[in-house]
Enzyme design. Structure first.
Site, PDB file in Angstrom:
ATOM      1  N   PHE A 128      -8.340 -10.581   2.563  1.00  0.00           N
ATOM      2  CA  PHE A 128      -7.521  -9.705   1.733  1.00  0.00           C
ATOM      3  C   PHE A 128      -8.410  -9.010   0.691  1.00  0.00           C
ATOM      4  CE2 PHE A 128      -4.482  -8.622  -1.616  1.00  0.00           C
ATOM      5  CZ  PHE A 128      -3.536  -7.958  -0.857  1.00  0.00           C
ATOM      6  N   ASP A 205      -7.242 -19.252   1.100  1.00  0.00           N
ATOM      7  CA  ASP A 205      -6.189 -18.392   0.579  1.00  0.00           C
ATOM      8  C   ASP A 205      -4.987 -18.577   1.503  1.00  0.00           C
ATOM      9  OD1 ASP A 205      -4.447 -16.251   0.110  1.00  0.00           O
ATOM     10  OD2 ASP A 205      -6.062 -14.889  -0.447  1.00  0.00           O
ATOM     11  N   TYR A 230       5.524 -14.853  -4.188  1.00  0.00           N
ATOM     12  CA  TYR A 230       6.514 -13.762  -4.077  1.00  0.00           C
ATOM     13  C   TYR A 230       6.772 -13.336  -2.639  1.00  0.00           C
ATOM     14  CZ  TYR A 230       2.111 -11.133  -4.766  1.00  0.00           C
ATOM     15  OH  TYR A 230       0.826 -10.681  -4.709  1.00  0.00           O
ATOM     16  N   LYS A 231       6.070 -13.979  -1.695  1.00  0.00           N
ATOM     17  CA  LYS A 231       6.314 -13.658  -0.283  1.00  0.00           C
ATOM     18  C   LYS A 231       7.373 -14.623   0.259  1.00  0.00           C
ATOM     19  CE  LYS A 231       1.489 -12.139   0.115  1.00  0.00           C
ATOM     20  NZ  LYS A 231       1.673 -10.689   0.222  1.00  0.00           N
ATOM     21  N   ARG A 379       3.346  -3.638   9.986  1.00  0.00           N
ATOM     22  CA  ARG A 379       3.562  -5.089   9.953  1.00  0.00           C
ATOM     23  C   ARG A 379       5.054  -5.366   9.911  1.00  0.00           C
ATOM     24  NH1 ARG A 379       0.109  -7.890   5.234  1.00  0.00           N
ATOM     25  NH2 ARG A 379       1.740  -6.803   4.062  1.00  0.00           N
TER      26      ARG A 379
END
Lengths: 406, 406
Positions: A128, A205, A230-231, A379
């Site tokens: 990321f 991660d 938050y995912k 995605r």
């Protein structure tokens, strides 16, 4: 052939199907398919109520006393709960606070300082962006070198690729459990063992895997992990991240942002910084208590249904997506950029086509919400507790309709 | 003699008196005096409603689209608004995000790197603990020396004290606008000019002054300022901090936590970190959007009434507190640890007595809530918009009753 009928049958057999109604917006006719739960999870209805009552009851009536009564311990108590329910972590190894980026910075710094004499950080080119930008800066400031694994943007890092670069110079290996682009699911125990064989530490991660893929940090021998809430933990935009540090490693690590909340005696306010023993030393400033409220409801819900059921639903969803895309004519040249085997991917499916930037913009206007990733990836983020198969079918049909018009 | 009658008269004449009802808990009979708004401000009623509607309307219905529509810009747009209304800062110089500690770390690092060849950081011994602990760590990691001003815990740093230590070796001066213990209000323009005369940068911690004392950062020529939003900006426990960087300095500063939100092109997700121009470069990870909600209401309210009226009310409150304490018998040996002249202090009054630790604990149980600071200071934090003179009188009477019993 994937079909609406099949989607309806899958929903009818889905033991988690009824949970979808717990989320705000699941009945919103203006959004026929939300396929970006891997960027921002939907709020639980309970969380809207909790945020309002937090302001009136906890903050508004307990006032500063709330710190003594609950909030001072919340980064660690909520961390323990996230650890037990989603990370396979025994108590005392997880803390909540700061953003993912800030926690990564602190722990990367701490980890490389704990391996003096070793001069390299191993990282992959498809990690990321924040992870890559951080190690660039840290390598420059600490006089270290970066060893890049040129990973496939449609796959991830393999044990052979890692073995080729780690060695006696490696201080730290920084990898993602689920690749943010491809959804590739890394073999954490194998890769961790390879890093350990060379004497390096490993930082995983887990932003794109936590709460959608079962994780066993203790069992896998992981040193450090950082993830976001938050995912698939539905904490709301910018909710705080968490960090796991293996118990026996904690007091060997010193992080550079020496703030009062990480001090051994924060309320003495005395001279000289002395880090708290255990996980508290990884805190810095006043933690975001407001930001920790919503994700508590999601952790409760996950505890109720269990990670096994969540992973089973996730695999059914991603399989259905792949099957539907496979049905599209080969002449459309839509490519699957995610591993074909369900056990090798997380909870999002990425497809590629040169028109997807424009198509995604059009879909957003119509209330069909996938995610676009440059240069031409779409995605489909499938949040096991809030996404139904019919919702996914609706979204795929909307993509198909746009492709037909090209 | 300070009296209940005088307190009632002051409230009757107070042009801000009616605003108190806007705060949750102002009518709570179980808390007769909240005197710790300088640690955690009360929530506005509007904020409880905003937090609930944020979850259902913004997050729940706009979902990931909220980032494009508002949240991506919120750290800067809300920063501009805080800047205009409370900091005397023209647009484009304030960003909201991270904790105070993390922002201080980033900006101290950036500032000392911008003065290469200079080897000292000047800081005072009574600065807030986080500020002191941070510079200790940064000095160690950057090979710098700390020059401590031995400041009076009942006062603050004077121009003469600063002049005695700054010089050609000074990279950065780190000071607090209002001292967290004594409430001493520093002469920012004079101290800033002294630092600048020696070629040093100055970072002002405005945590204990912002929104209670008028601030004119642009006019005063300040380089950098960091402040918090959970005290007089009523953002809730752990709400994010803000940072001001003088416009012409921004692109000369590089902060070390290189995250995607500070990148010039965050959504390209390309290789290599390139900092955004202007204030965005001081962001790192995903900002706490949930944590920014409550303080928006307070900023609106301050915009409506103006900082001049807030300061006037603050001075009336602190004067009344000093007057009441002066009426107590000298034999009780309660000492005023705050400057006696209203124009030399912020919005809290500190009194000292060896029994205050025990007395504060007893008062908290009775719903009278001042703040205790070791070794024996009691801080009376007077939040101009939510504290009434009668509330303050009630609190002082409760302290007096405890002292009588000793």
């Amino acid at each position: 052939m994937a079909s609406l009928v099949e989607a309806e049958e899958l929903d009818a057999r889905d033991p988690l199907a009824s949970r979808r109604e717990l989320f705000i917006g699941s009945d919103d006719p203006s959004v026929s398919a939300y396929l970006d739960g891997n960027s921002l999870g939907r709020p639980l209805r309970a969380s809207a109520a909790r945020l309002a009552s937090f302001a009136s009851d906890a903050w508004g009536s307990r006032l500063i006393r709330g710190w003594d009564e609950e909030w001072f311990d919340l980064p660690l108590s909520l961390g323990d709960r996230i650890g037990a329910i989603t990370l396979g972590a025994a108590a005392g190894q997880v803390a909540v606070g700061d953003s993912t980026t800030v926690l990564l910075y602190k722990l990367i710094r701490a980890a490389v300082d704990a391996r003096p004499g070793r001069t390299e950080i191993v990282v992959d080119t498809d990690n990321f962006p924040t992870d890559r930008y951080l190690v660039e800066g840290i390598a420059a400031e600490r006089g270290l070198e970066l060893r890049w694994i040129e990973s496939d943007t449609r796959g991830g890092v393999s044990p052979a690729e890692l073995e080729a670069v780690v060695g006696a110079k490696t201080a730290l290996v920084l990898l993602s459990h689920v690749a943010y682009r491809s959804g590739f699911l890394a073999d954490v125990p194998a890769l961790t063992a390879i890093a350990h064989d060379s004497g390096a530490l490993v930082l995983w991660d887990v932003c794109h895997s936590v709460a959608s893929v079962p994780i066993e940090l203790d069992e896998w021998g992981v040193d450090i992990a950082v993830g976001c809430t938050y995912k698939y933990l539905n904490g709301g935009p910018g909710s705080p991240a968490f960090v796991y540090v293996r118990r026996d490693l904690q007091n060997q690590l010193s992080q550079p942002i020496q703030g009062w909340m990480g001090h051994a005696a924060p309320f003495d306010m005395g001279p000289g910084y002395s880090p708290a023993p255990g996980m508290r030393r990884f805190l810095s400033g006043t933690p975001s208590i407001v930001g920790m409220q919503a994700l508590r409801d999601m952790v409760d819900l996950i505890a109720e249904v269990g990670m096994e059921a969540i992973r089973a639903k996730s695999e059914t969803l991603t399989r259905f997506a792949v099957e539907a895309v496979d049905d599209w004519p080969a002449s459309w040249a839509v490519e699957l950029a995610t591993p074909r085997e369900a056990e090798r991917r997380g909870s999002h499916v990425t497809i590629e086509h040169p028109a997807f930037k424009q198509i995604t913009a059009e879909l957003w206007r119509r209330g069909v919400i996938p995610d676009f990733r440059a240069p031409h990836g779409m995605r489909l983020g499938l949040s096991p507790l809030s996404t139904s198969h019919v919702e996914l079918w609706n979204g795929l049909e909307a993509v198909r309709e746009q492709l037909v018009r090209l």
